[in-house]
Enzyme design. Structure first.
Site, mmCIF file in Angstrom:
data_model
loop_
_atom_site.group_PDB
_atom_site.id
_atom_site.type_symbol
_atom_site.label_atom_id
_atom_site.label_comp_id
_atom_site.label_asym_id
_atom_site.label_seq_id
_atom_site.Cartn_x
_atom_site.Cartn_y
_atom_site.Cartn_z
ATOM 1 N N SER A 253 84.810 31.382 33.766
ATOM 2 C CA SER A 253 84.746 30.551 34.383
ATOM 3 C C SER A 253 83.482 29.957 34.146
ATOM 4 O O SER A 253 82.922 28.638 35.101
ATOM 5 C CB SER A 253 86.410 30.418 35.217
ATOM 6 O OG SER A 253 86.753 30.064 34.274
ATOM 7 N N SER B 294 86.163 27.452 33.295
ATOM 8 C CA SER B 294 87.099 26.276 33.860
ATOM 9 C C SER B 294 85.857 25.760 35.181
ATOM 10 O O SER B 294 86.088 24.392 35.369
ATOM 11 C CB SER B 294 88.017 26.826 34.543
ATOM 12 O OG SER B 294 87.302 27.929 35.947
ATOM 13 N N LYS C 262 82.344 24.707 43.440
ATOM 14 C CA LYS C 262 83.756 24.359 42.528
ATOM 15 C C LYS C 262 85.148 23.376 43.918
ATOM 16 O O LYS C 262 85.060 23.397 45.363
ATOM 17 C CB LYS C 262 84.379 24.783 41.969
ATOM 18 C CG LYS C 262 85.081 25.112 40.943
ATOM 19 C CD LYS C 262 85.436 26.633 39.865
ATOM 20 C CE LYS C 262 85.954 26.521 39.078
ATOM 21 N NZ LYS C 262 86.594 27.904 38.393
#
Lengths: 480, 95, 490
Positions: free
Chosen positions: C179, C155, C80
């Site tokens: 997330s 997210s 990420k």
């Protein structure tokens, strides 16, 4: 109307750790801009702090030295505000659970002993340095970011400039003694903030206070307090109100002035630092830290009087500076002449330090050299007077042993009675007037003869020996 | 609970953010709605509850006082929007 | 055609070990998949295909000579874009960090490098991990590989979409309120958030420090165990990293759930729960019963309080964590400004998106003078109550089985108008973060629209082994993890 002055202080001292509070960057002073930096103290995204164990130890030591209670449980908090010298835009500090609380410091003032309460001592990190450029910009150097600090907050117990100075010096001495901080004022490693208000004499209600930050000399501290208290009293006498504000002390001009630019709301939004876990100190651990505390000046002064038989005055002067008392003790360990060592440290050495622009921390030679010098006097190798000239040479060539200086310059006393006898005999022969005077009862003439002998031997004659021989020779002359 | 325009302005100043008229109005609505939503917490009696600051029961995580590596100056300044004389440059700070 | 991009890590490892494929072939297959799918999925902020292929060919010779060092050796993966990588762009999908190249690596990157991993890209996310759909990203619009009209969740939507579309054999994400688990559910992959403190946060750009935790996206449960095993462990650079605590997630993985007590709470089946998800949960209960687990009804009274507490805690911490983006030392500085304060205000106002600003505002408000006790402190007290509630729950069961989300994925723009509606996407995942406990989301089939459903298994702190054992047993029975998202290129 007469007024009382009420003073509280906040003292920031940099701790004497090798590395920073949350990262392993060095804390050393004076490095090139931004060379003592890493992602952590630069406040880069994603980095995390890890607390330096020495910081906890030193903060607790400071607390113990100032008679505080050391918290079994304390924690770090974030103090949020934006400033270019604060990379994370929050200062990691302690808010509601500081490491030390409730101490007392007793100071000796011209009016006797006074107690000053220590409200709290907490751990925090220093900010960076801003360099103001001529060209409309400011440069940021992060080397100081994350240097560990303690902030000592006092009760508003001080009542005049002189007491404030005495208190500040005492704090400085204590921190220096315990080795918690090097307290180098010129490097900003100890700074004083003063909160000051005035109130009608005897009133119990406190007046509005102002704050002056970062006073970095004792003189500045005293003058700032004198100026600000006078200013407030004049304002009140004029019927004006005191505005609660931060004021800037201009030491060159000797005035304080309002810092309106800093008057925005201080809403620091403190909250517990989620990246750091609590600090827990058991009673055993606190005692362990206490046992590492070096002897504090008061205890040491007492010991100097009792164990070394020094006068109060000597003990006080010698213990005022850690460097001086360390030097003294190392010397005494080598030669058991405490009073002589004390005399040399208090009387002979200070003027030479001054001449060479050195501080008490910077005596250029070792305690072993001083002990050797005193040994040379003791065993009659040199006179006290010669020793003074050797001392002067020791300042010029500190690496040379006193004995070497004596040998090189041929300063050893003439202890050979044969040679001395010959010189004295000649002098007595050449000064019949003196012999006549002595025979006539004027003993002062001995002094003249001794002076002549010293002149002829360039001071190297052992005075006792010389006196003895002069008396013998003069008596022989009178008798003959 | 309705957040006023002034409150939005005060908080924005603290956070070093600015919002125009329309954004302020939208924020008033959004923040008020969220605060109404979180007001549900008031229903819980927490008088004798200790706040949790850490879910872990760790204490005294300390590092030894040892000096380690620093970042080379070019890396320190590599991301700087403005740098001069090996330092970060910002608009003049008035003291 | 070996279809390497659709294989699990474990399968790829076996193929390499048997000499049926090579590191280069695997990385090439992933690179081809990226070339084909990325234009529509937009899972990545940065792809490192050339660099990865170079690394892979260097692996070829080494592997041939010395064999494979471990299951993750020579396997590409994605991170990420909030995990710092030395010299590689790390943007948090924010304009303010759009040019930021950290001079250091996060700890998880170092861990995976040590295992022979090959970083193939940095994935898109909601800006600073604030969001549940990837729509707050300032840089990319990631779509759901199952249907590009739908969001991938967030997210960590980029990591979820990359794994679901075969553009990464596995990926790491971060989970502050769901997330990892929410996008894993929405994209039909396995997503795990471990116990707080188990994986080092060093180098993970902070959103809410007391809630953030790095975890995994994989195609199946065994891969999850393998990757988790590689990234856990004490890190001296993270004060909140738990001291060495060995959890064996691999040995007993396939040993079944016989005698295990699995808790079910009505609290997670309120109105708003999509009917098909409710049915999936019923099916899971049946599966577990048949496998010999005991289903226990438990009370969970704090669900309605978890999300409000979460928004206060997370926003407060974020308001402080994001203060450092001031245009002084890194990141984007506004171009026109008048003086220092204006430089701060313009850089931040232009550099942050609306959702980030909203949360900074909420957090600043909650911490500001006069409100601290009513909001932040209150939320921290509620946090204590939630932790206590979980302790009680886990006295009567080993794991809690709930839906991961109340609904399957939603269309772009559907929840952006009302922030609260978006926040509710995390209703079932947030309590776990508040308590710092581990949980996994596992694929549980598709709804009528062909969108993935996810179920969540949560256990007490350090129960990752138990959670994965139960997840594997369910997967073994249902084989939902064998489903692959339809490809753009047929």
């Amino acid at each position: 109307m007469e007024y009382d002055i009420v003073i509280g202080m906040e003292i920031h001292a940099e701790l004497a750790t090798k590395s920073k509070i949350f990262c392993s960057c060095p804390t050393e002073f004076g490095a090139d801009e931004n060379t003592h930096a890493c992602p952590v103290c630069l406040g880069m995204p994603g980095v995390l702090p890890v607390l330096n164990e020495k910081v906890v130890e030193y903060a607790a030591m400071a607390g113990l030295a100032l008679n505080c209670k050391i918290a079994n449980f304390s924690k770090m908090d974030r103090k949020n505000y934006f400033y270019p010298d604060l990379p994370k835009a929050y200062q990691t500090s302690q808010f509601d659970l500081p490491i030390c609380t409730g101490g007392t410091v007793t100071i000796d003032t011209p009016d006797g002993k006074k107690d000053v309460g220590i409200t709290r001592i907490h751990i925090e990190e220093d900010a960076g340095k801003l360099i103001h450029e001529g060209g409309g910009g400011t440069l940021v150097d992060v080397n100081r970011c994350g240097v560990p600090l303690i902030e000592i907050v006092t009760e508003p117990d001080l009542t005049n400039a002189e007491d404030a100075r005495i208190f500040a010096e005492k704090i400085r001495d204590t921190l220096e003694y315990t080795g918690v901080s090097d307290c180098k004022m010129q490097e900003g490693s100890i700074r004083f903030d003063v909160n000051l208000s005035v109130k009608p004499k005897g009133s119990t209600e406190l007046g509005t206070r102002t704050e002056m930050k970062n006073l970095n000399s004792f003189r500045a501290l005293m003058r700032a307090v004198q100026y600000e208290s006078k200013r407030q009293i004049i304002e009140l006498k004029k019927g004006n109100r005191i505005i609660q504000e931060t004021r800037k002390w201009d030491d060159a001009k000797g005035v304080s002035s309002s810092m309106r630019s800093k008057e925005e709301a201080h809403d620091y939004r403190y909250f517990p630092e989620p990246d750091l876990v609590p600090i827990v100190l058991s009673d055993e651990r606190i005692e362990e830290i206490r046992s590492t505390l070096p002897e504090l000046p008061e205890a040491k002064r007492l010991r100097y009087v009792n164990d070394f038989g020094l006068p109060e005055y000597d003990a006080e002067v010698l213990t005022a500076k850690k460097a001086l008392s360390d030097f003294f003790e190392e010397s005494v360990a080598l030669i058991d002449e405490p009073k002589m060592i004390s005399n040399w440290l208090m009387v002979e050495i200070p003027p030479l330090l001054k001449e060479h622009e050195l501080t008490a921390e910077e005596i250029p030679f070792t305690p072993a050299s001083l002990a050797e010098l005193i040994g040379l006097i003791q065993d009659g190798t040199i006179s006290g007077k010669i020793a003074k000239s050797v001392l002067a040479d020791m300042f010029e060539a500190p690496e040379k042993a006193p004995k070497t200086i004596v040998d090189e310059k041929g300063l050893a006393q003439m202890n050979d009675s044969g040679e001395l006898e010959a010189i004295i005999e000649k002098i007595v022969d050449e000064n019949p007037k003196s012999v006549e005077d002595i025979a006539g009862g004027n003993k002062k003439a001995y002094g003249f003869l001794t002076g002549q002998v010293m002149k002829a031997t360039k001071g190297k004659a052992n005075p006792q020996e010389a006196n003895k021989i002069i008396r013998e020779k003069v008596q022989a002359k009178i008798d003959s | 609970m309705k957040i006023s325009k002034e409150e939005v302005g005060y908080v924005a100043d603290l956070a070093r953010l600015s919002f125009d008229e329309a954004q302020t109005e939208k924020l008033q609505g959004d923040l008020s709605a969220v605060l109404d939503y979180v007001a549900a917490l008031e229903k819980l009696d927490t008088t004798d509850v200790k706040p949790t600051e850490h879910v872990l029961e760790l204490v005294n995580v300390l590092r030894p006082d040892v000096v380690g590596e620093t970042l080379p100056i070019d890396k320190v300044l590599a991301n700087a929007p403005e740098a001069e004389n090996n330092a970060f440059r910002v608009p003049r700070v008035v003291e | 055609m070996k279809d390497l991009a659709n294989k699990t890590v474990t399968e790829l490892h076996a193929l390499m070990a048997a000499g049926d494929t090579t590191p280069s072939e695997i990385t090439k297959a992933v690179a081809v998949r990226i070339a084909e799918e990325e234009p529509v999925v937009e899972a990545y902020v940065t792809t490192l295909v050339d660099q990865a292929e170079e690394e892979a060919s260097a692996c070829d010779a080494r592997v041939k000579e010395h064999g494979l060092a471990g299951t993750l050796d020579a396997i590409p993966y994605a991170l990420k874009d909030n995990m710092c990588t030395d010299g590689i762009l790390t943007t948090c999908s924010s304009k303010i960090l759009s040019n930021f190249k950290p001079p250091y690596n996060c700890t998880v990157y170092n861990r995976l490098e040590d295992k022979g991993g090959i970083l193939i890209g940095k994935t898109n996310m909601d800006e600073f991990a604030m969001g549940s759909s990837c729509e707050t990203s300032a840089l990319r619009r990631t779509t759901n590989p199952w249907n590009p009209e739908y969001v991938p969740g967030g997210s960590s939507g980029g990591s979820a979409a990359a794994v679901a579309s075969g553009m990464a054999p596995y990926a790491l994400g971060s989970d502050t309120g769901g997330s990892i688990r929410q996008p894993a559910a929405l994209c039909g992959v396995v997503g795990m958030k471990p116990t707080y403190g188990l994986v080092s946060r060093y180098g993970l750009v902070a959103f809410a420090s007391s809630l953030d935790q790095i975890g995994t996206f994989t195609k199946d449960v065994e891969d999850c165990a393998v990757v988790m095993d590689a990234i856990v462990g004490h890190d001296a650079k993270d004060s909140t990293s738990v001291p060495e605590q060995h959890i064996d997630m691999l040995t007993g993985l396939k040993s079944g759930v016989k005698g295990m007590k699995i808790g079910i709470s009505q609290a997670f089946m309120g109105e708003g729960l999509q009917d098909e998800i409710r049915k999936s949960l019923d099916e899971a209960i049946r599966v577990y019963t048949e496998l010999g687990a005991e289903i226990v009804d438990v009370d969970f009274t704090m669900l309605d309080y978890a999300l409000p507490a979460y928004y206060l805690i997370a926003s407060a911490e974020a308001s402080s964590n994001l203060a450092r983006y001031d245009g002084v030392r890194y990141g984007v500085r506004a171009e026109d400004y008048d003086g220092l304060v204006d430089m701060y205000v313009k850089s931040r106002s232009e550099g942050f998106g609306d959702e980030v600003k909203r949360r900074i505002m909420l957090g600043t408000y909650a911490l500001s003078a006069g409100y601290y006790d009513a909001y932040y402190k209150k939320a921290m007290k509620v946090r204590t109550l939630i932790i206590q509630e979980y302790k009680k729950v886990y006295q009567s069961c080993d794991l809690l089985l709930t839906p991961t989300t109340a609904t399957t994925s939603f269309k772009f723009g559907e929840r952006t108008a009302n922030p609260l509606e978006m926040y509710l996407s995390d209703l079932y995942t947030v309590p776990v973060n508040i308590a710092g406990i581990p949980a996994v989301s596992i694929p549980a089939g598709l709804d009528a629209k062909g969108l993935p459903i996810g179920l969540q298994l949560a256990g007490p702190a350090f129960s990752e082994d138990t959670i994965l054992k139960a997840a594997w047993a369910y997967e073994d029975q249902t084989r939902y993890t064998d489903l692959r998202a339809p490809l753009q290129k047929k």
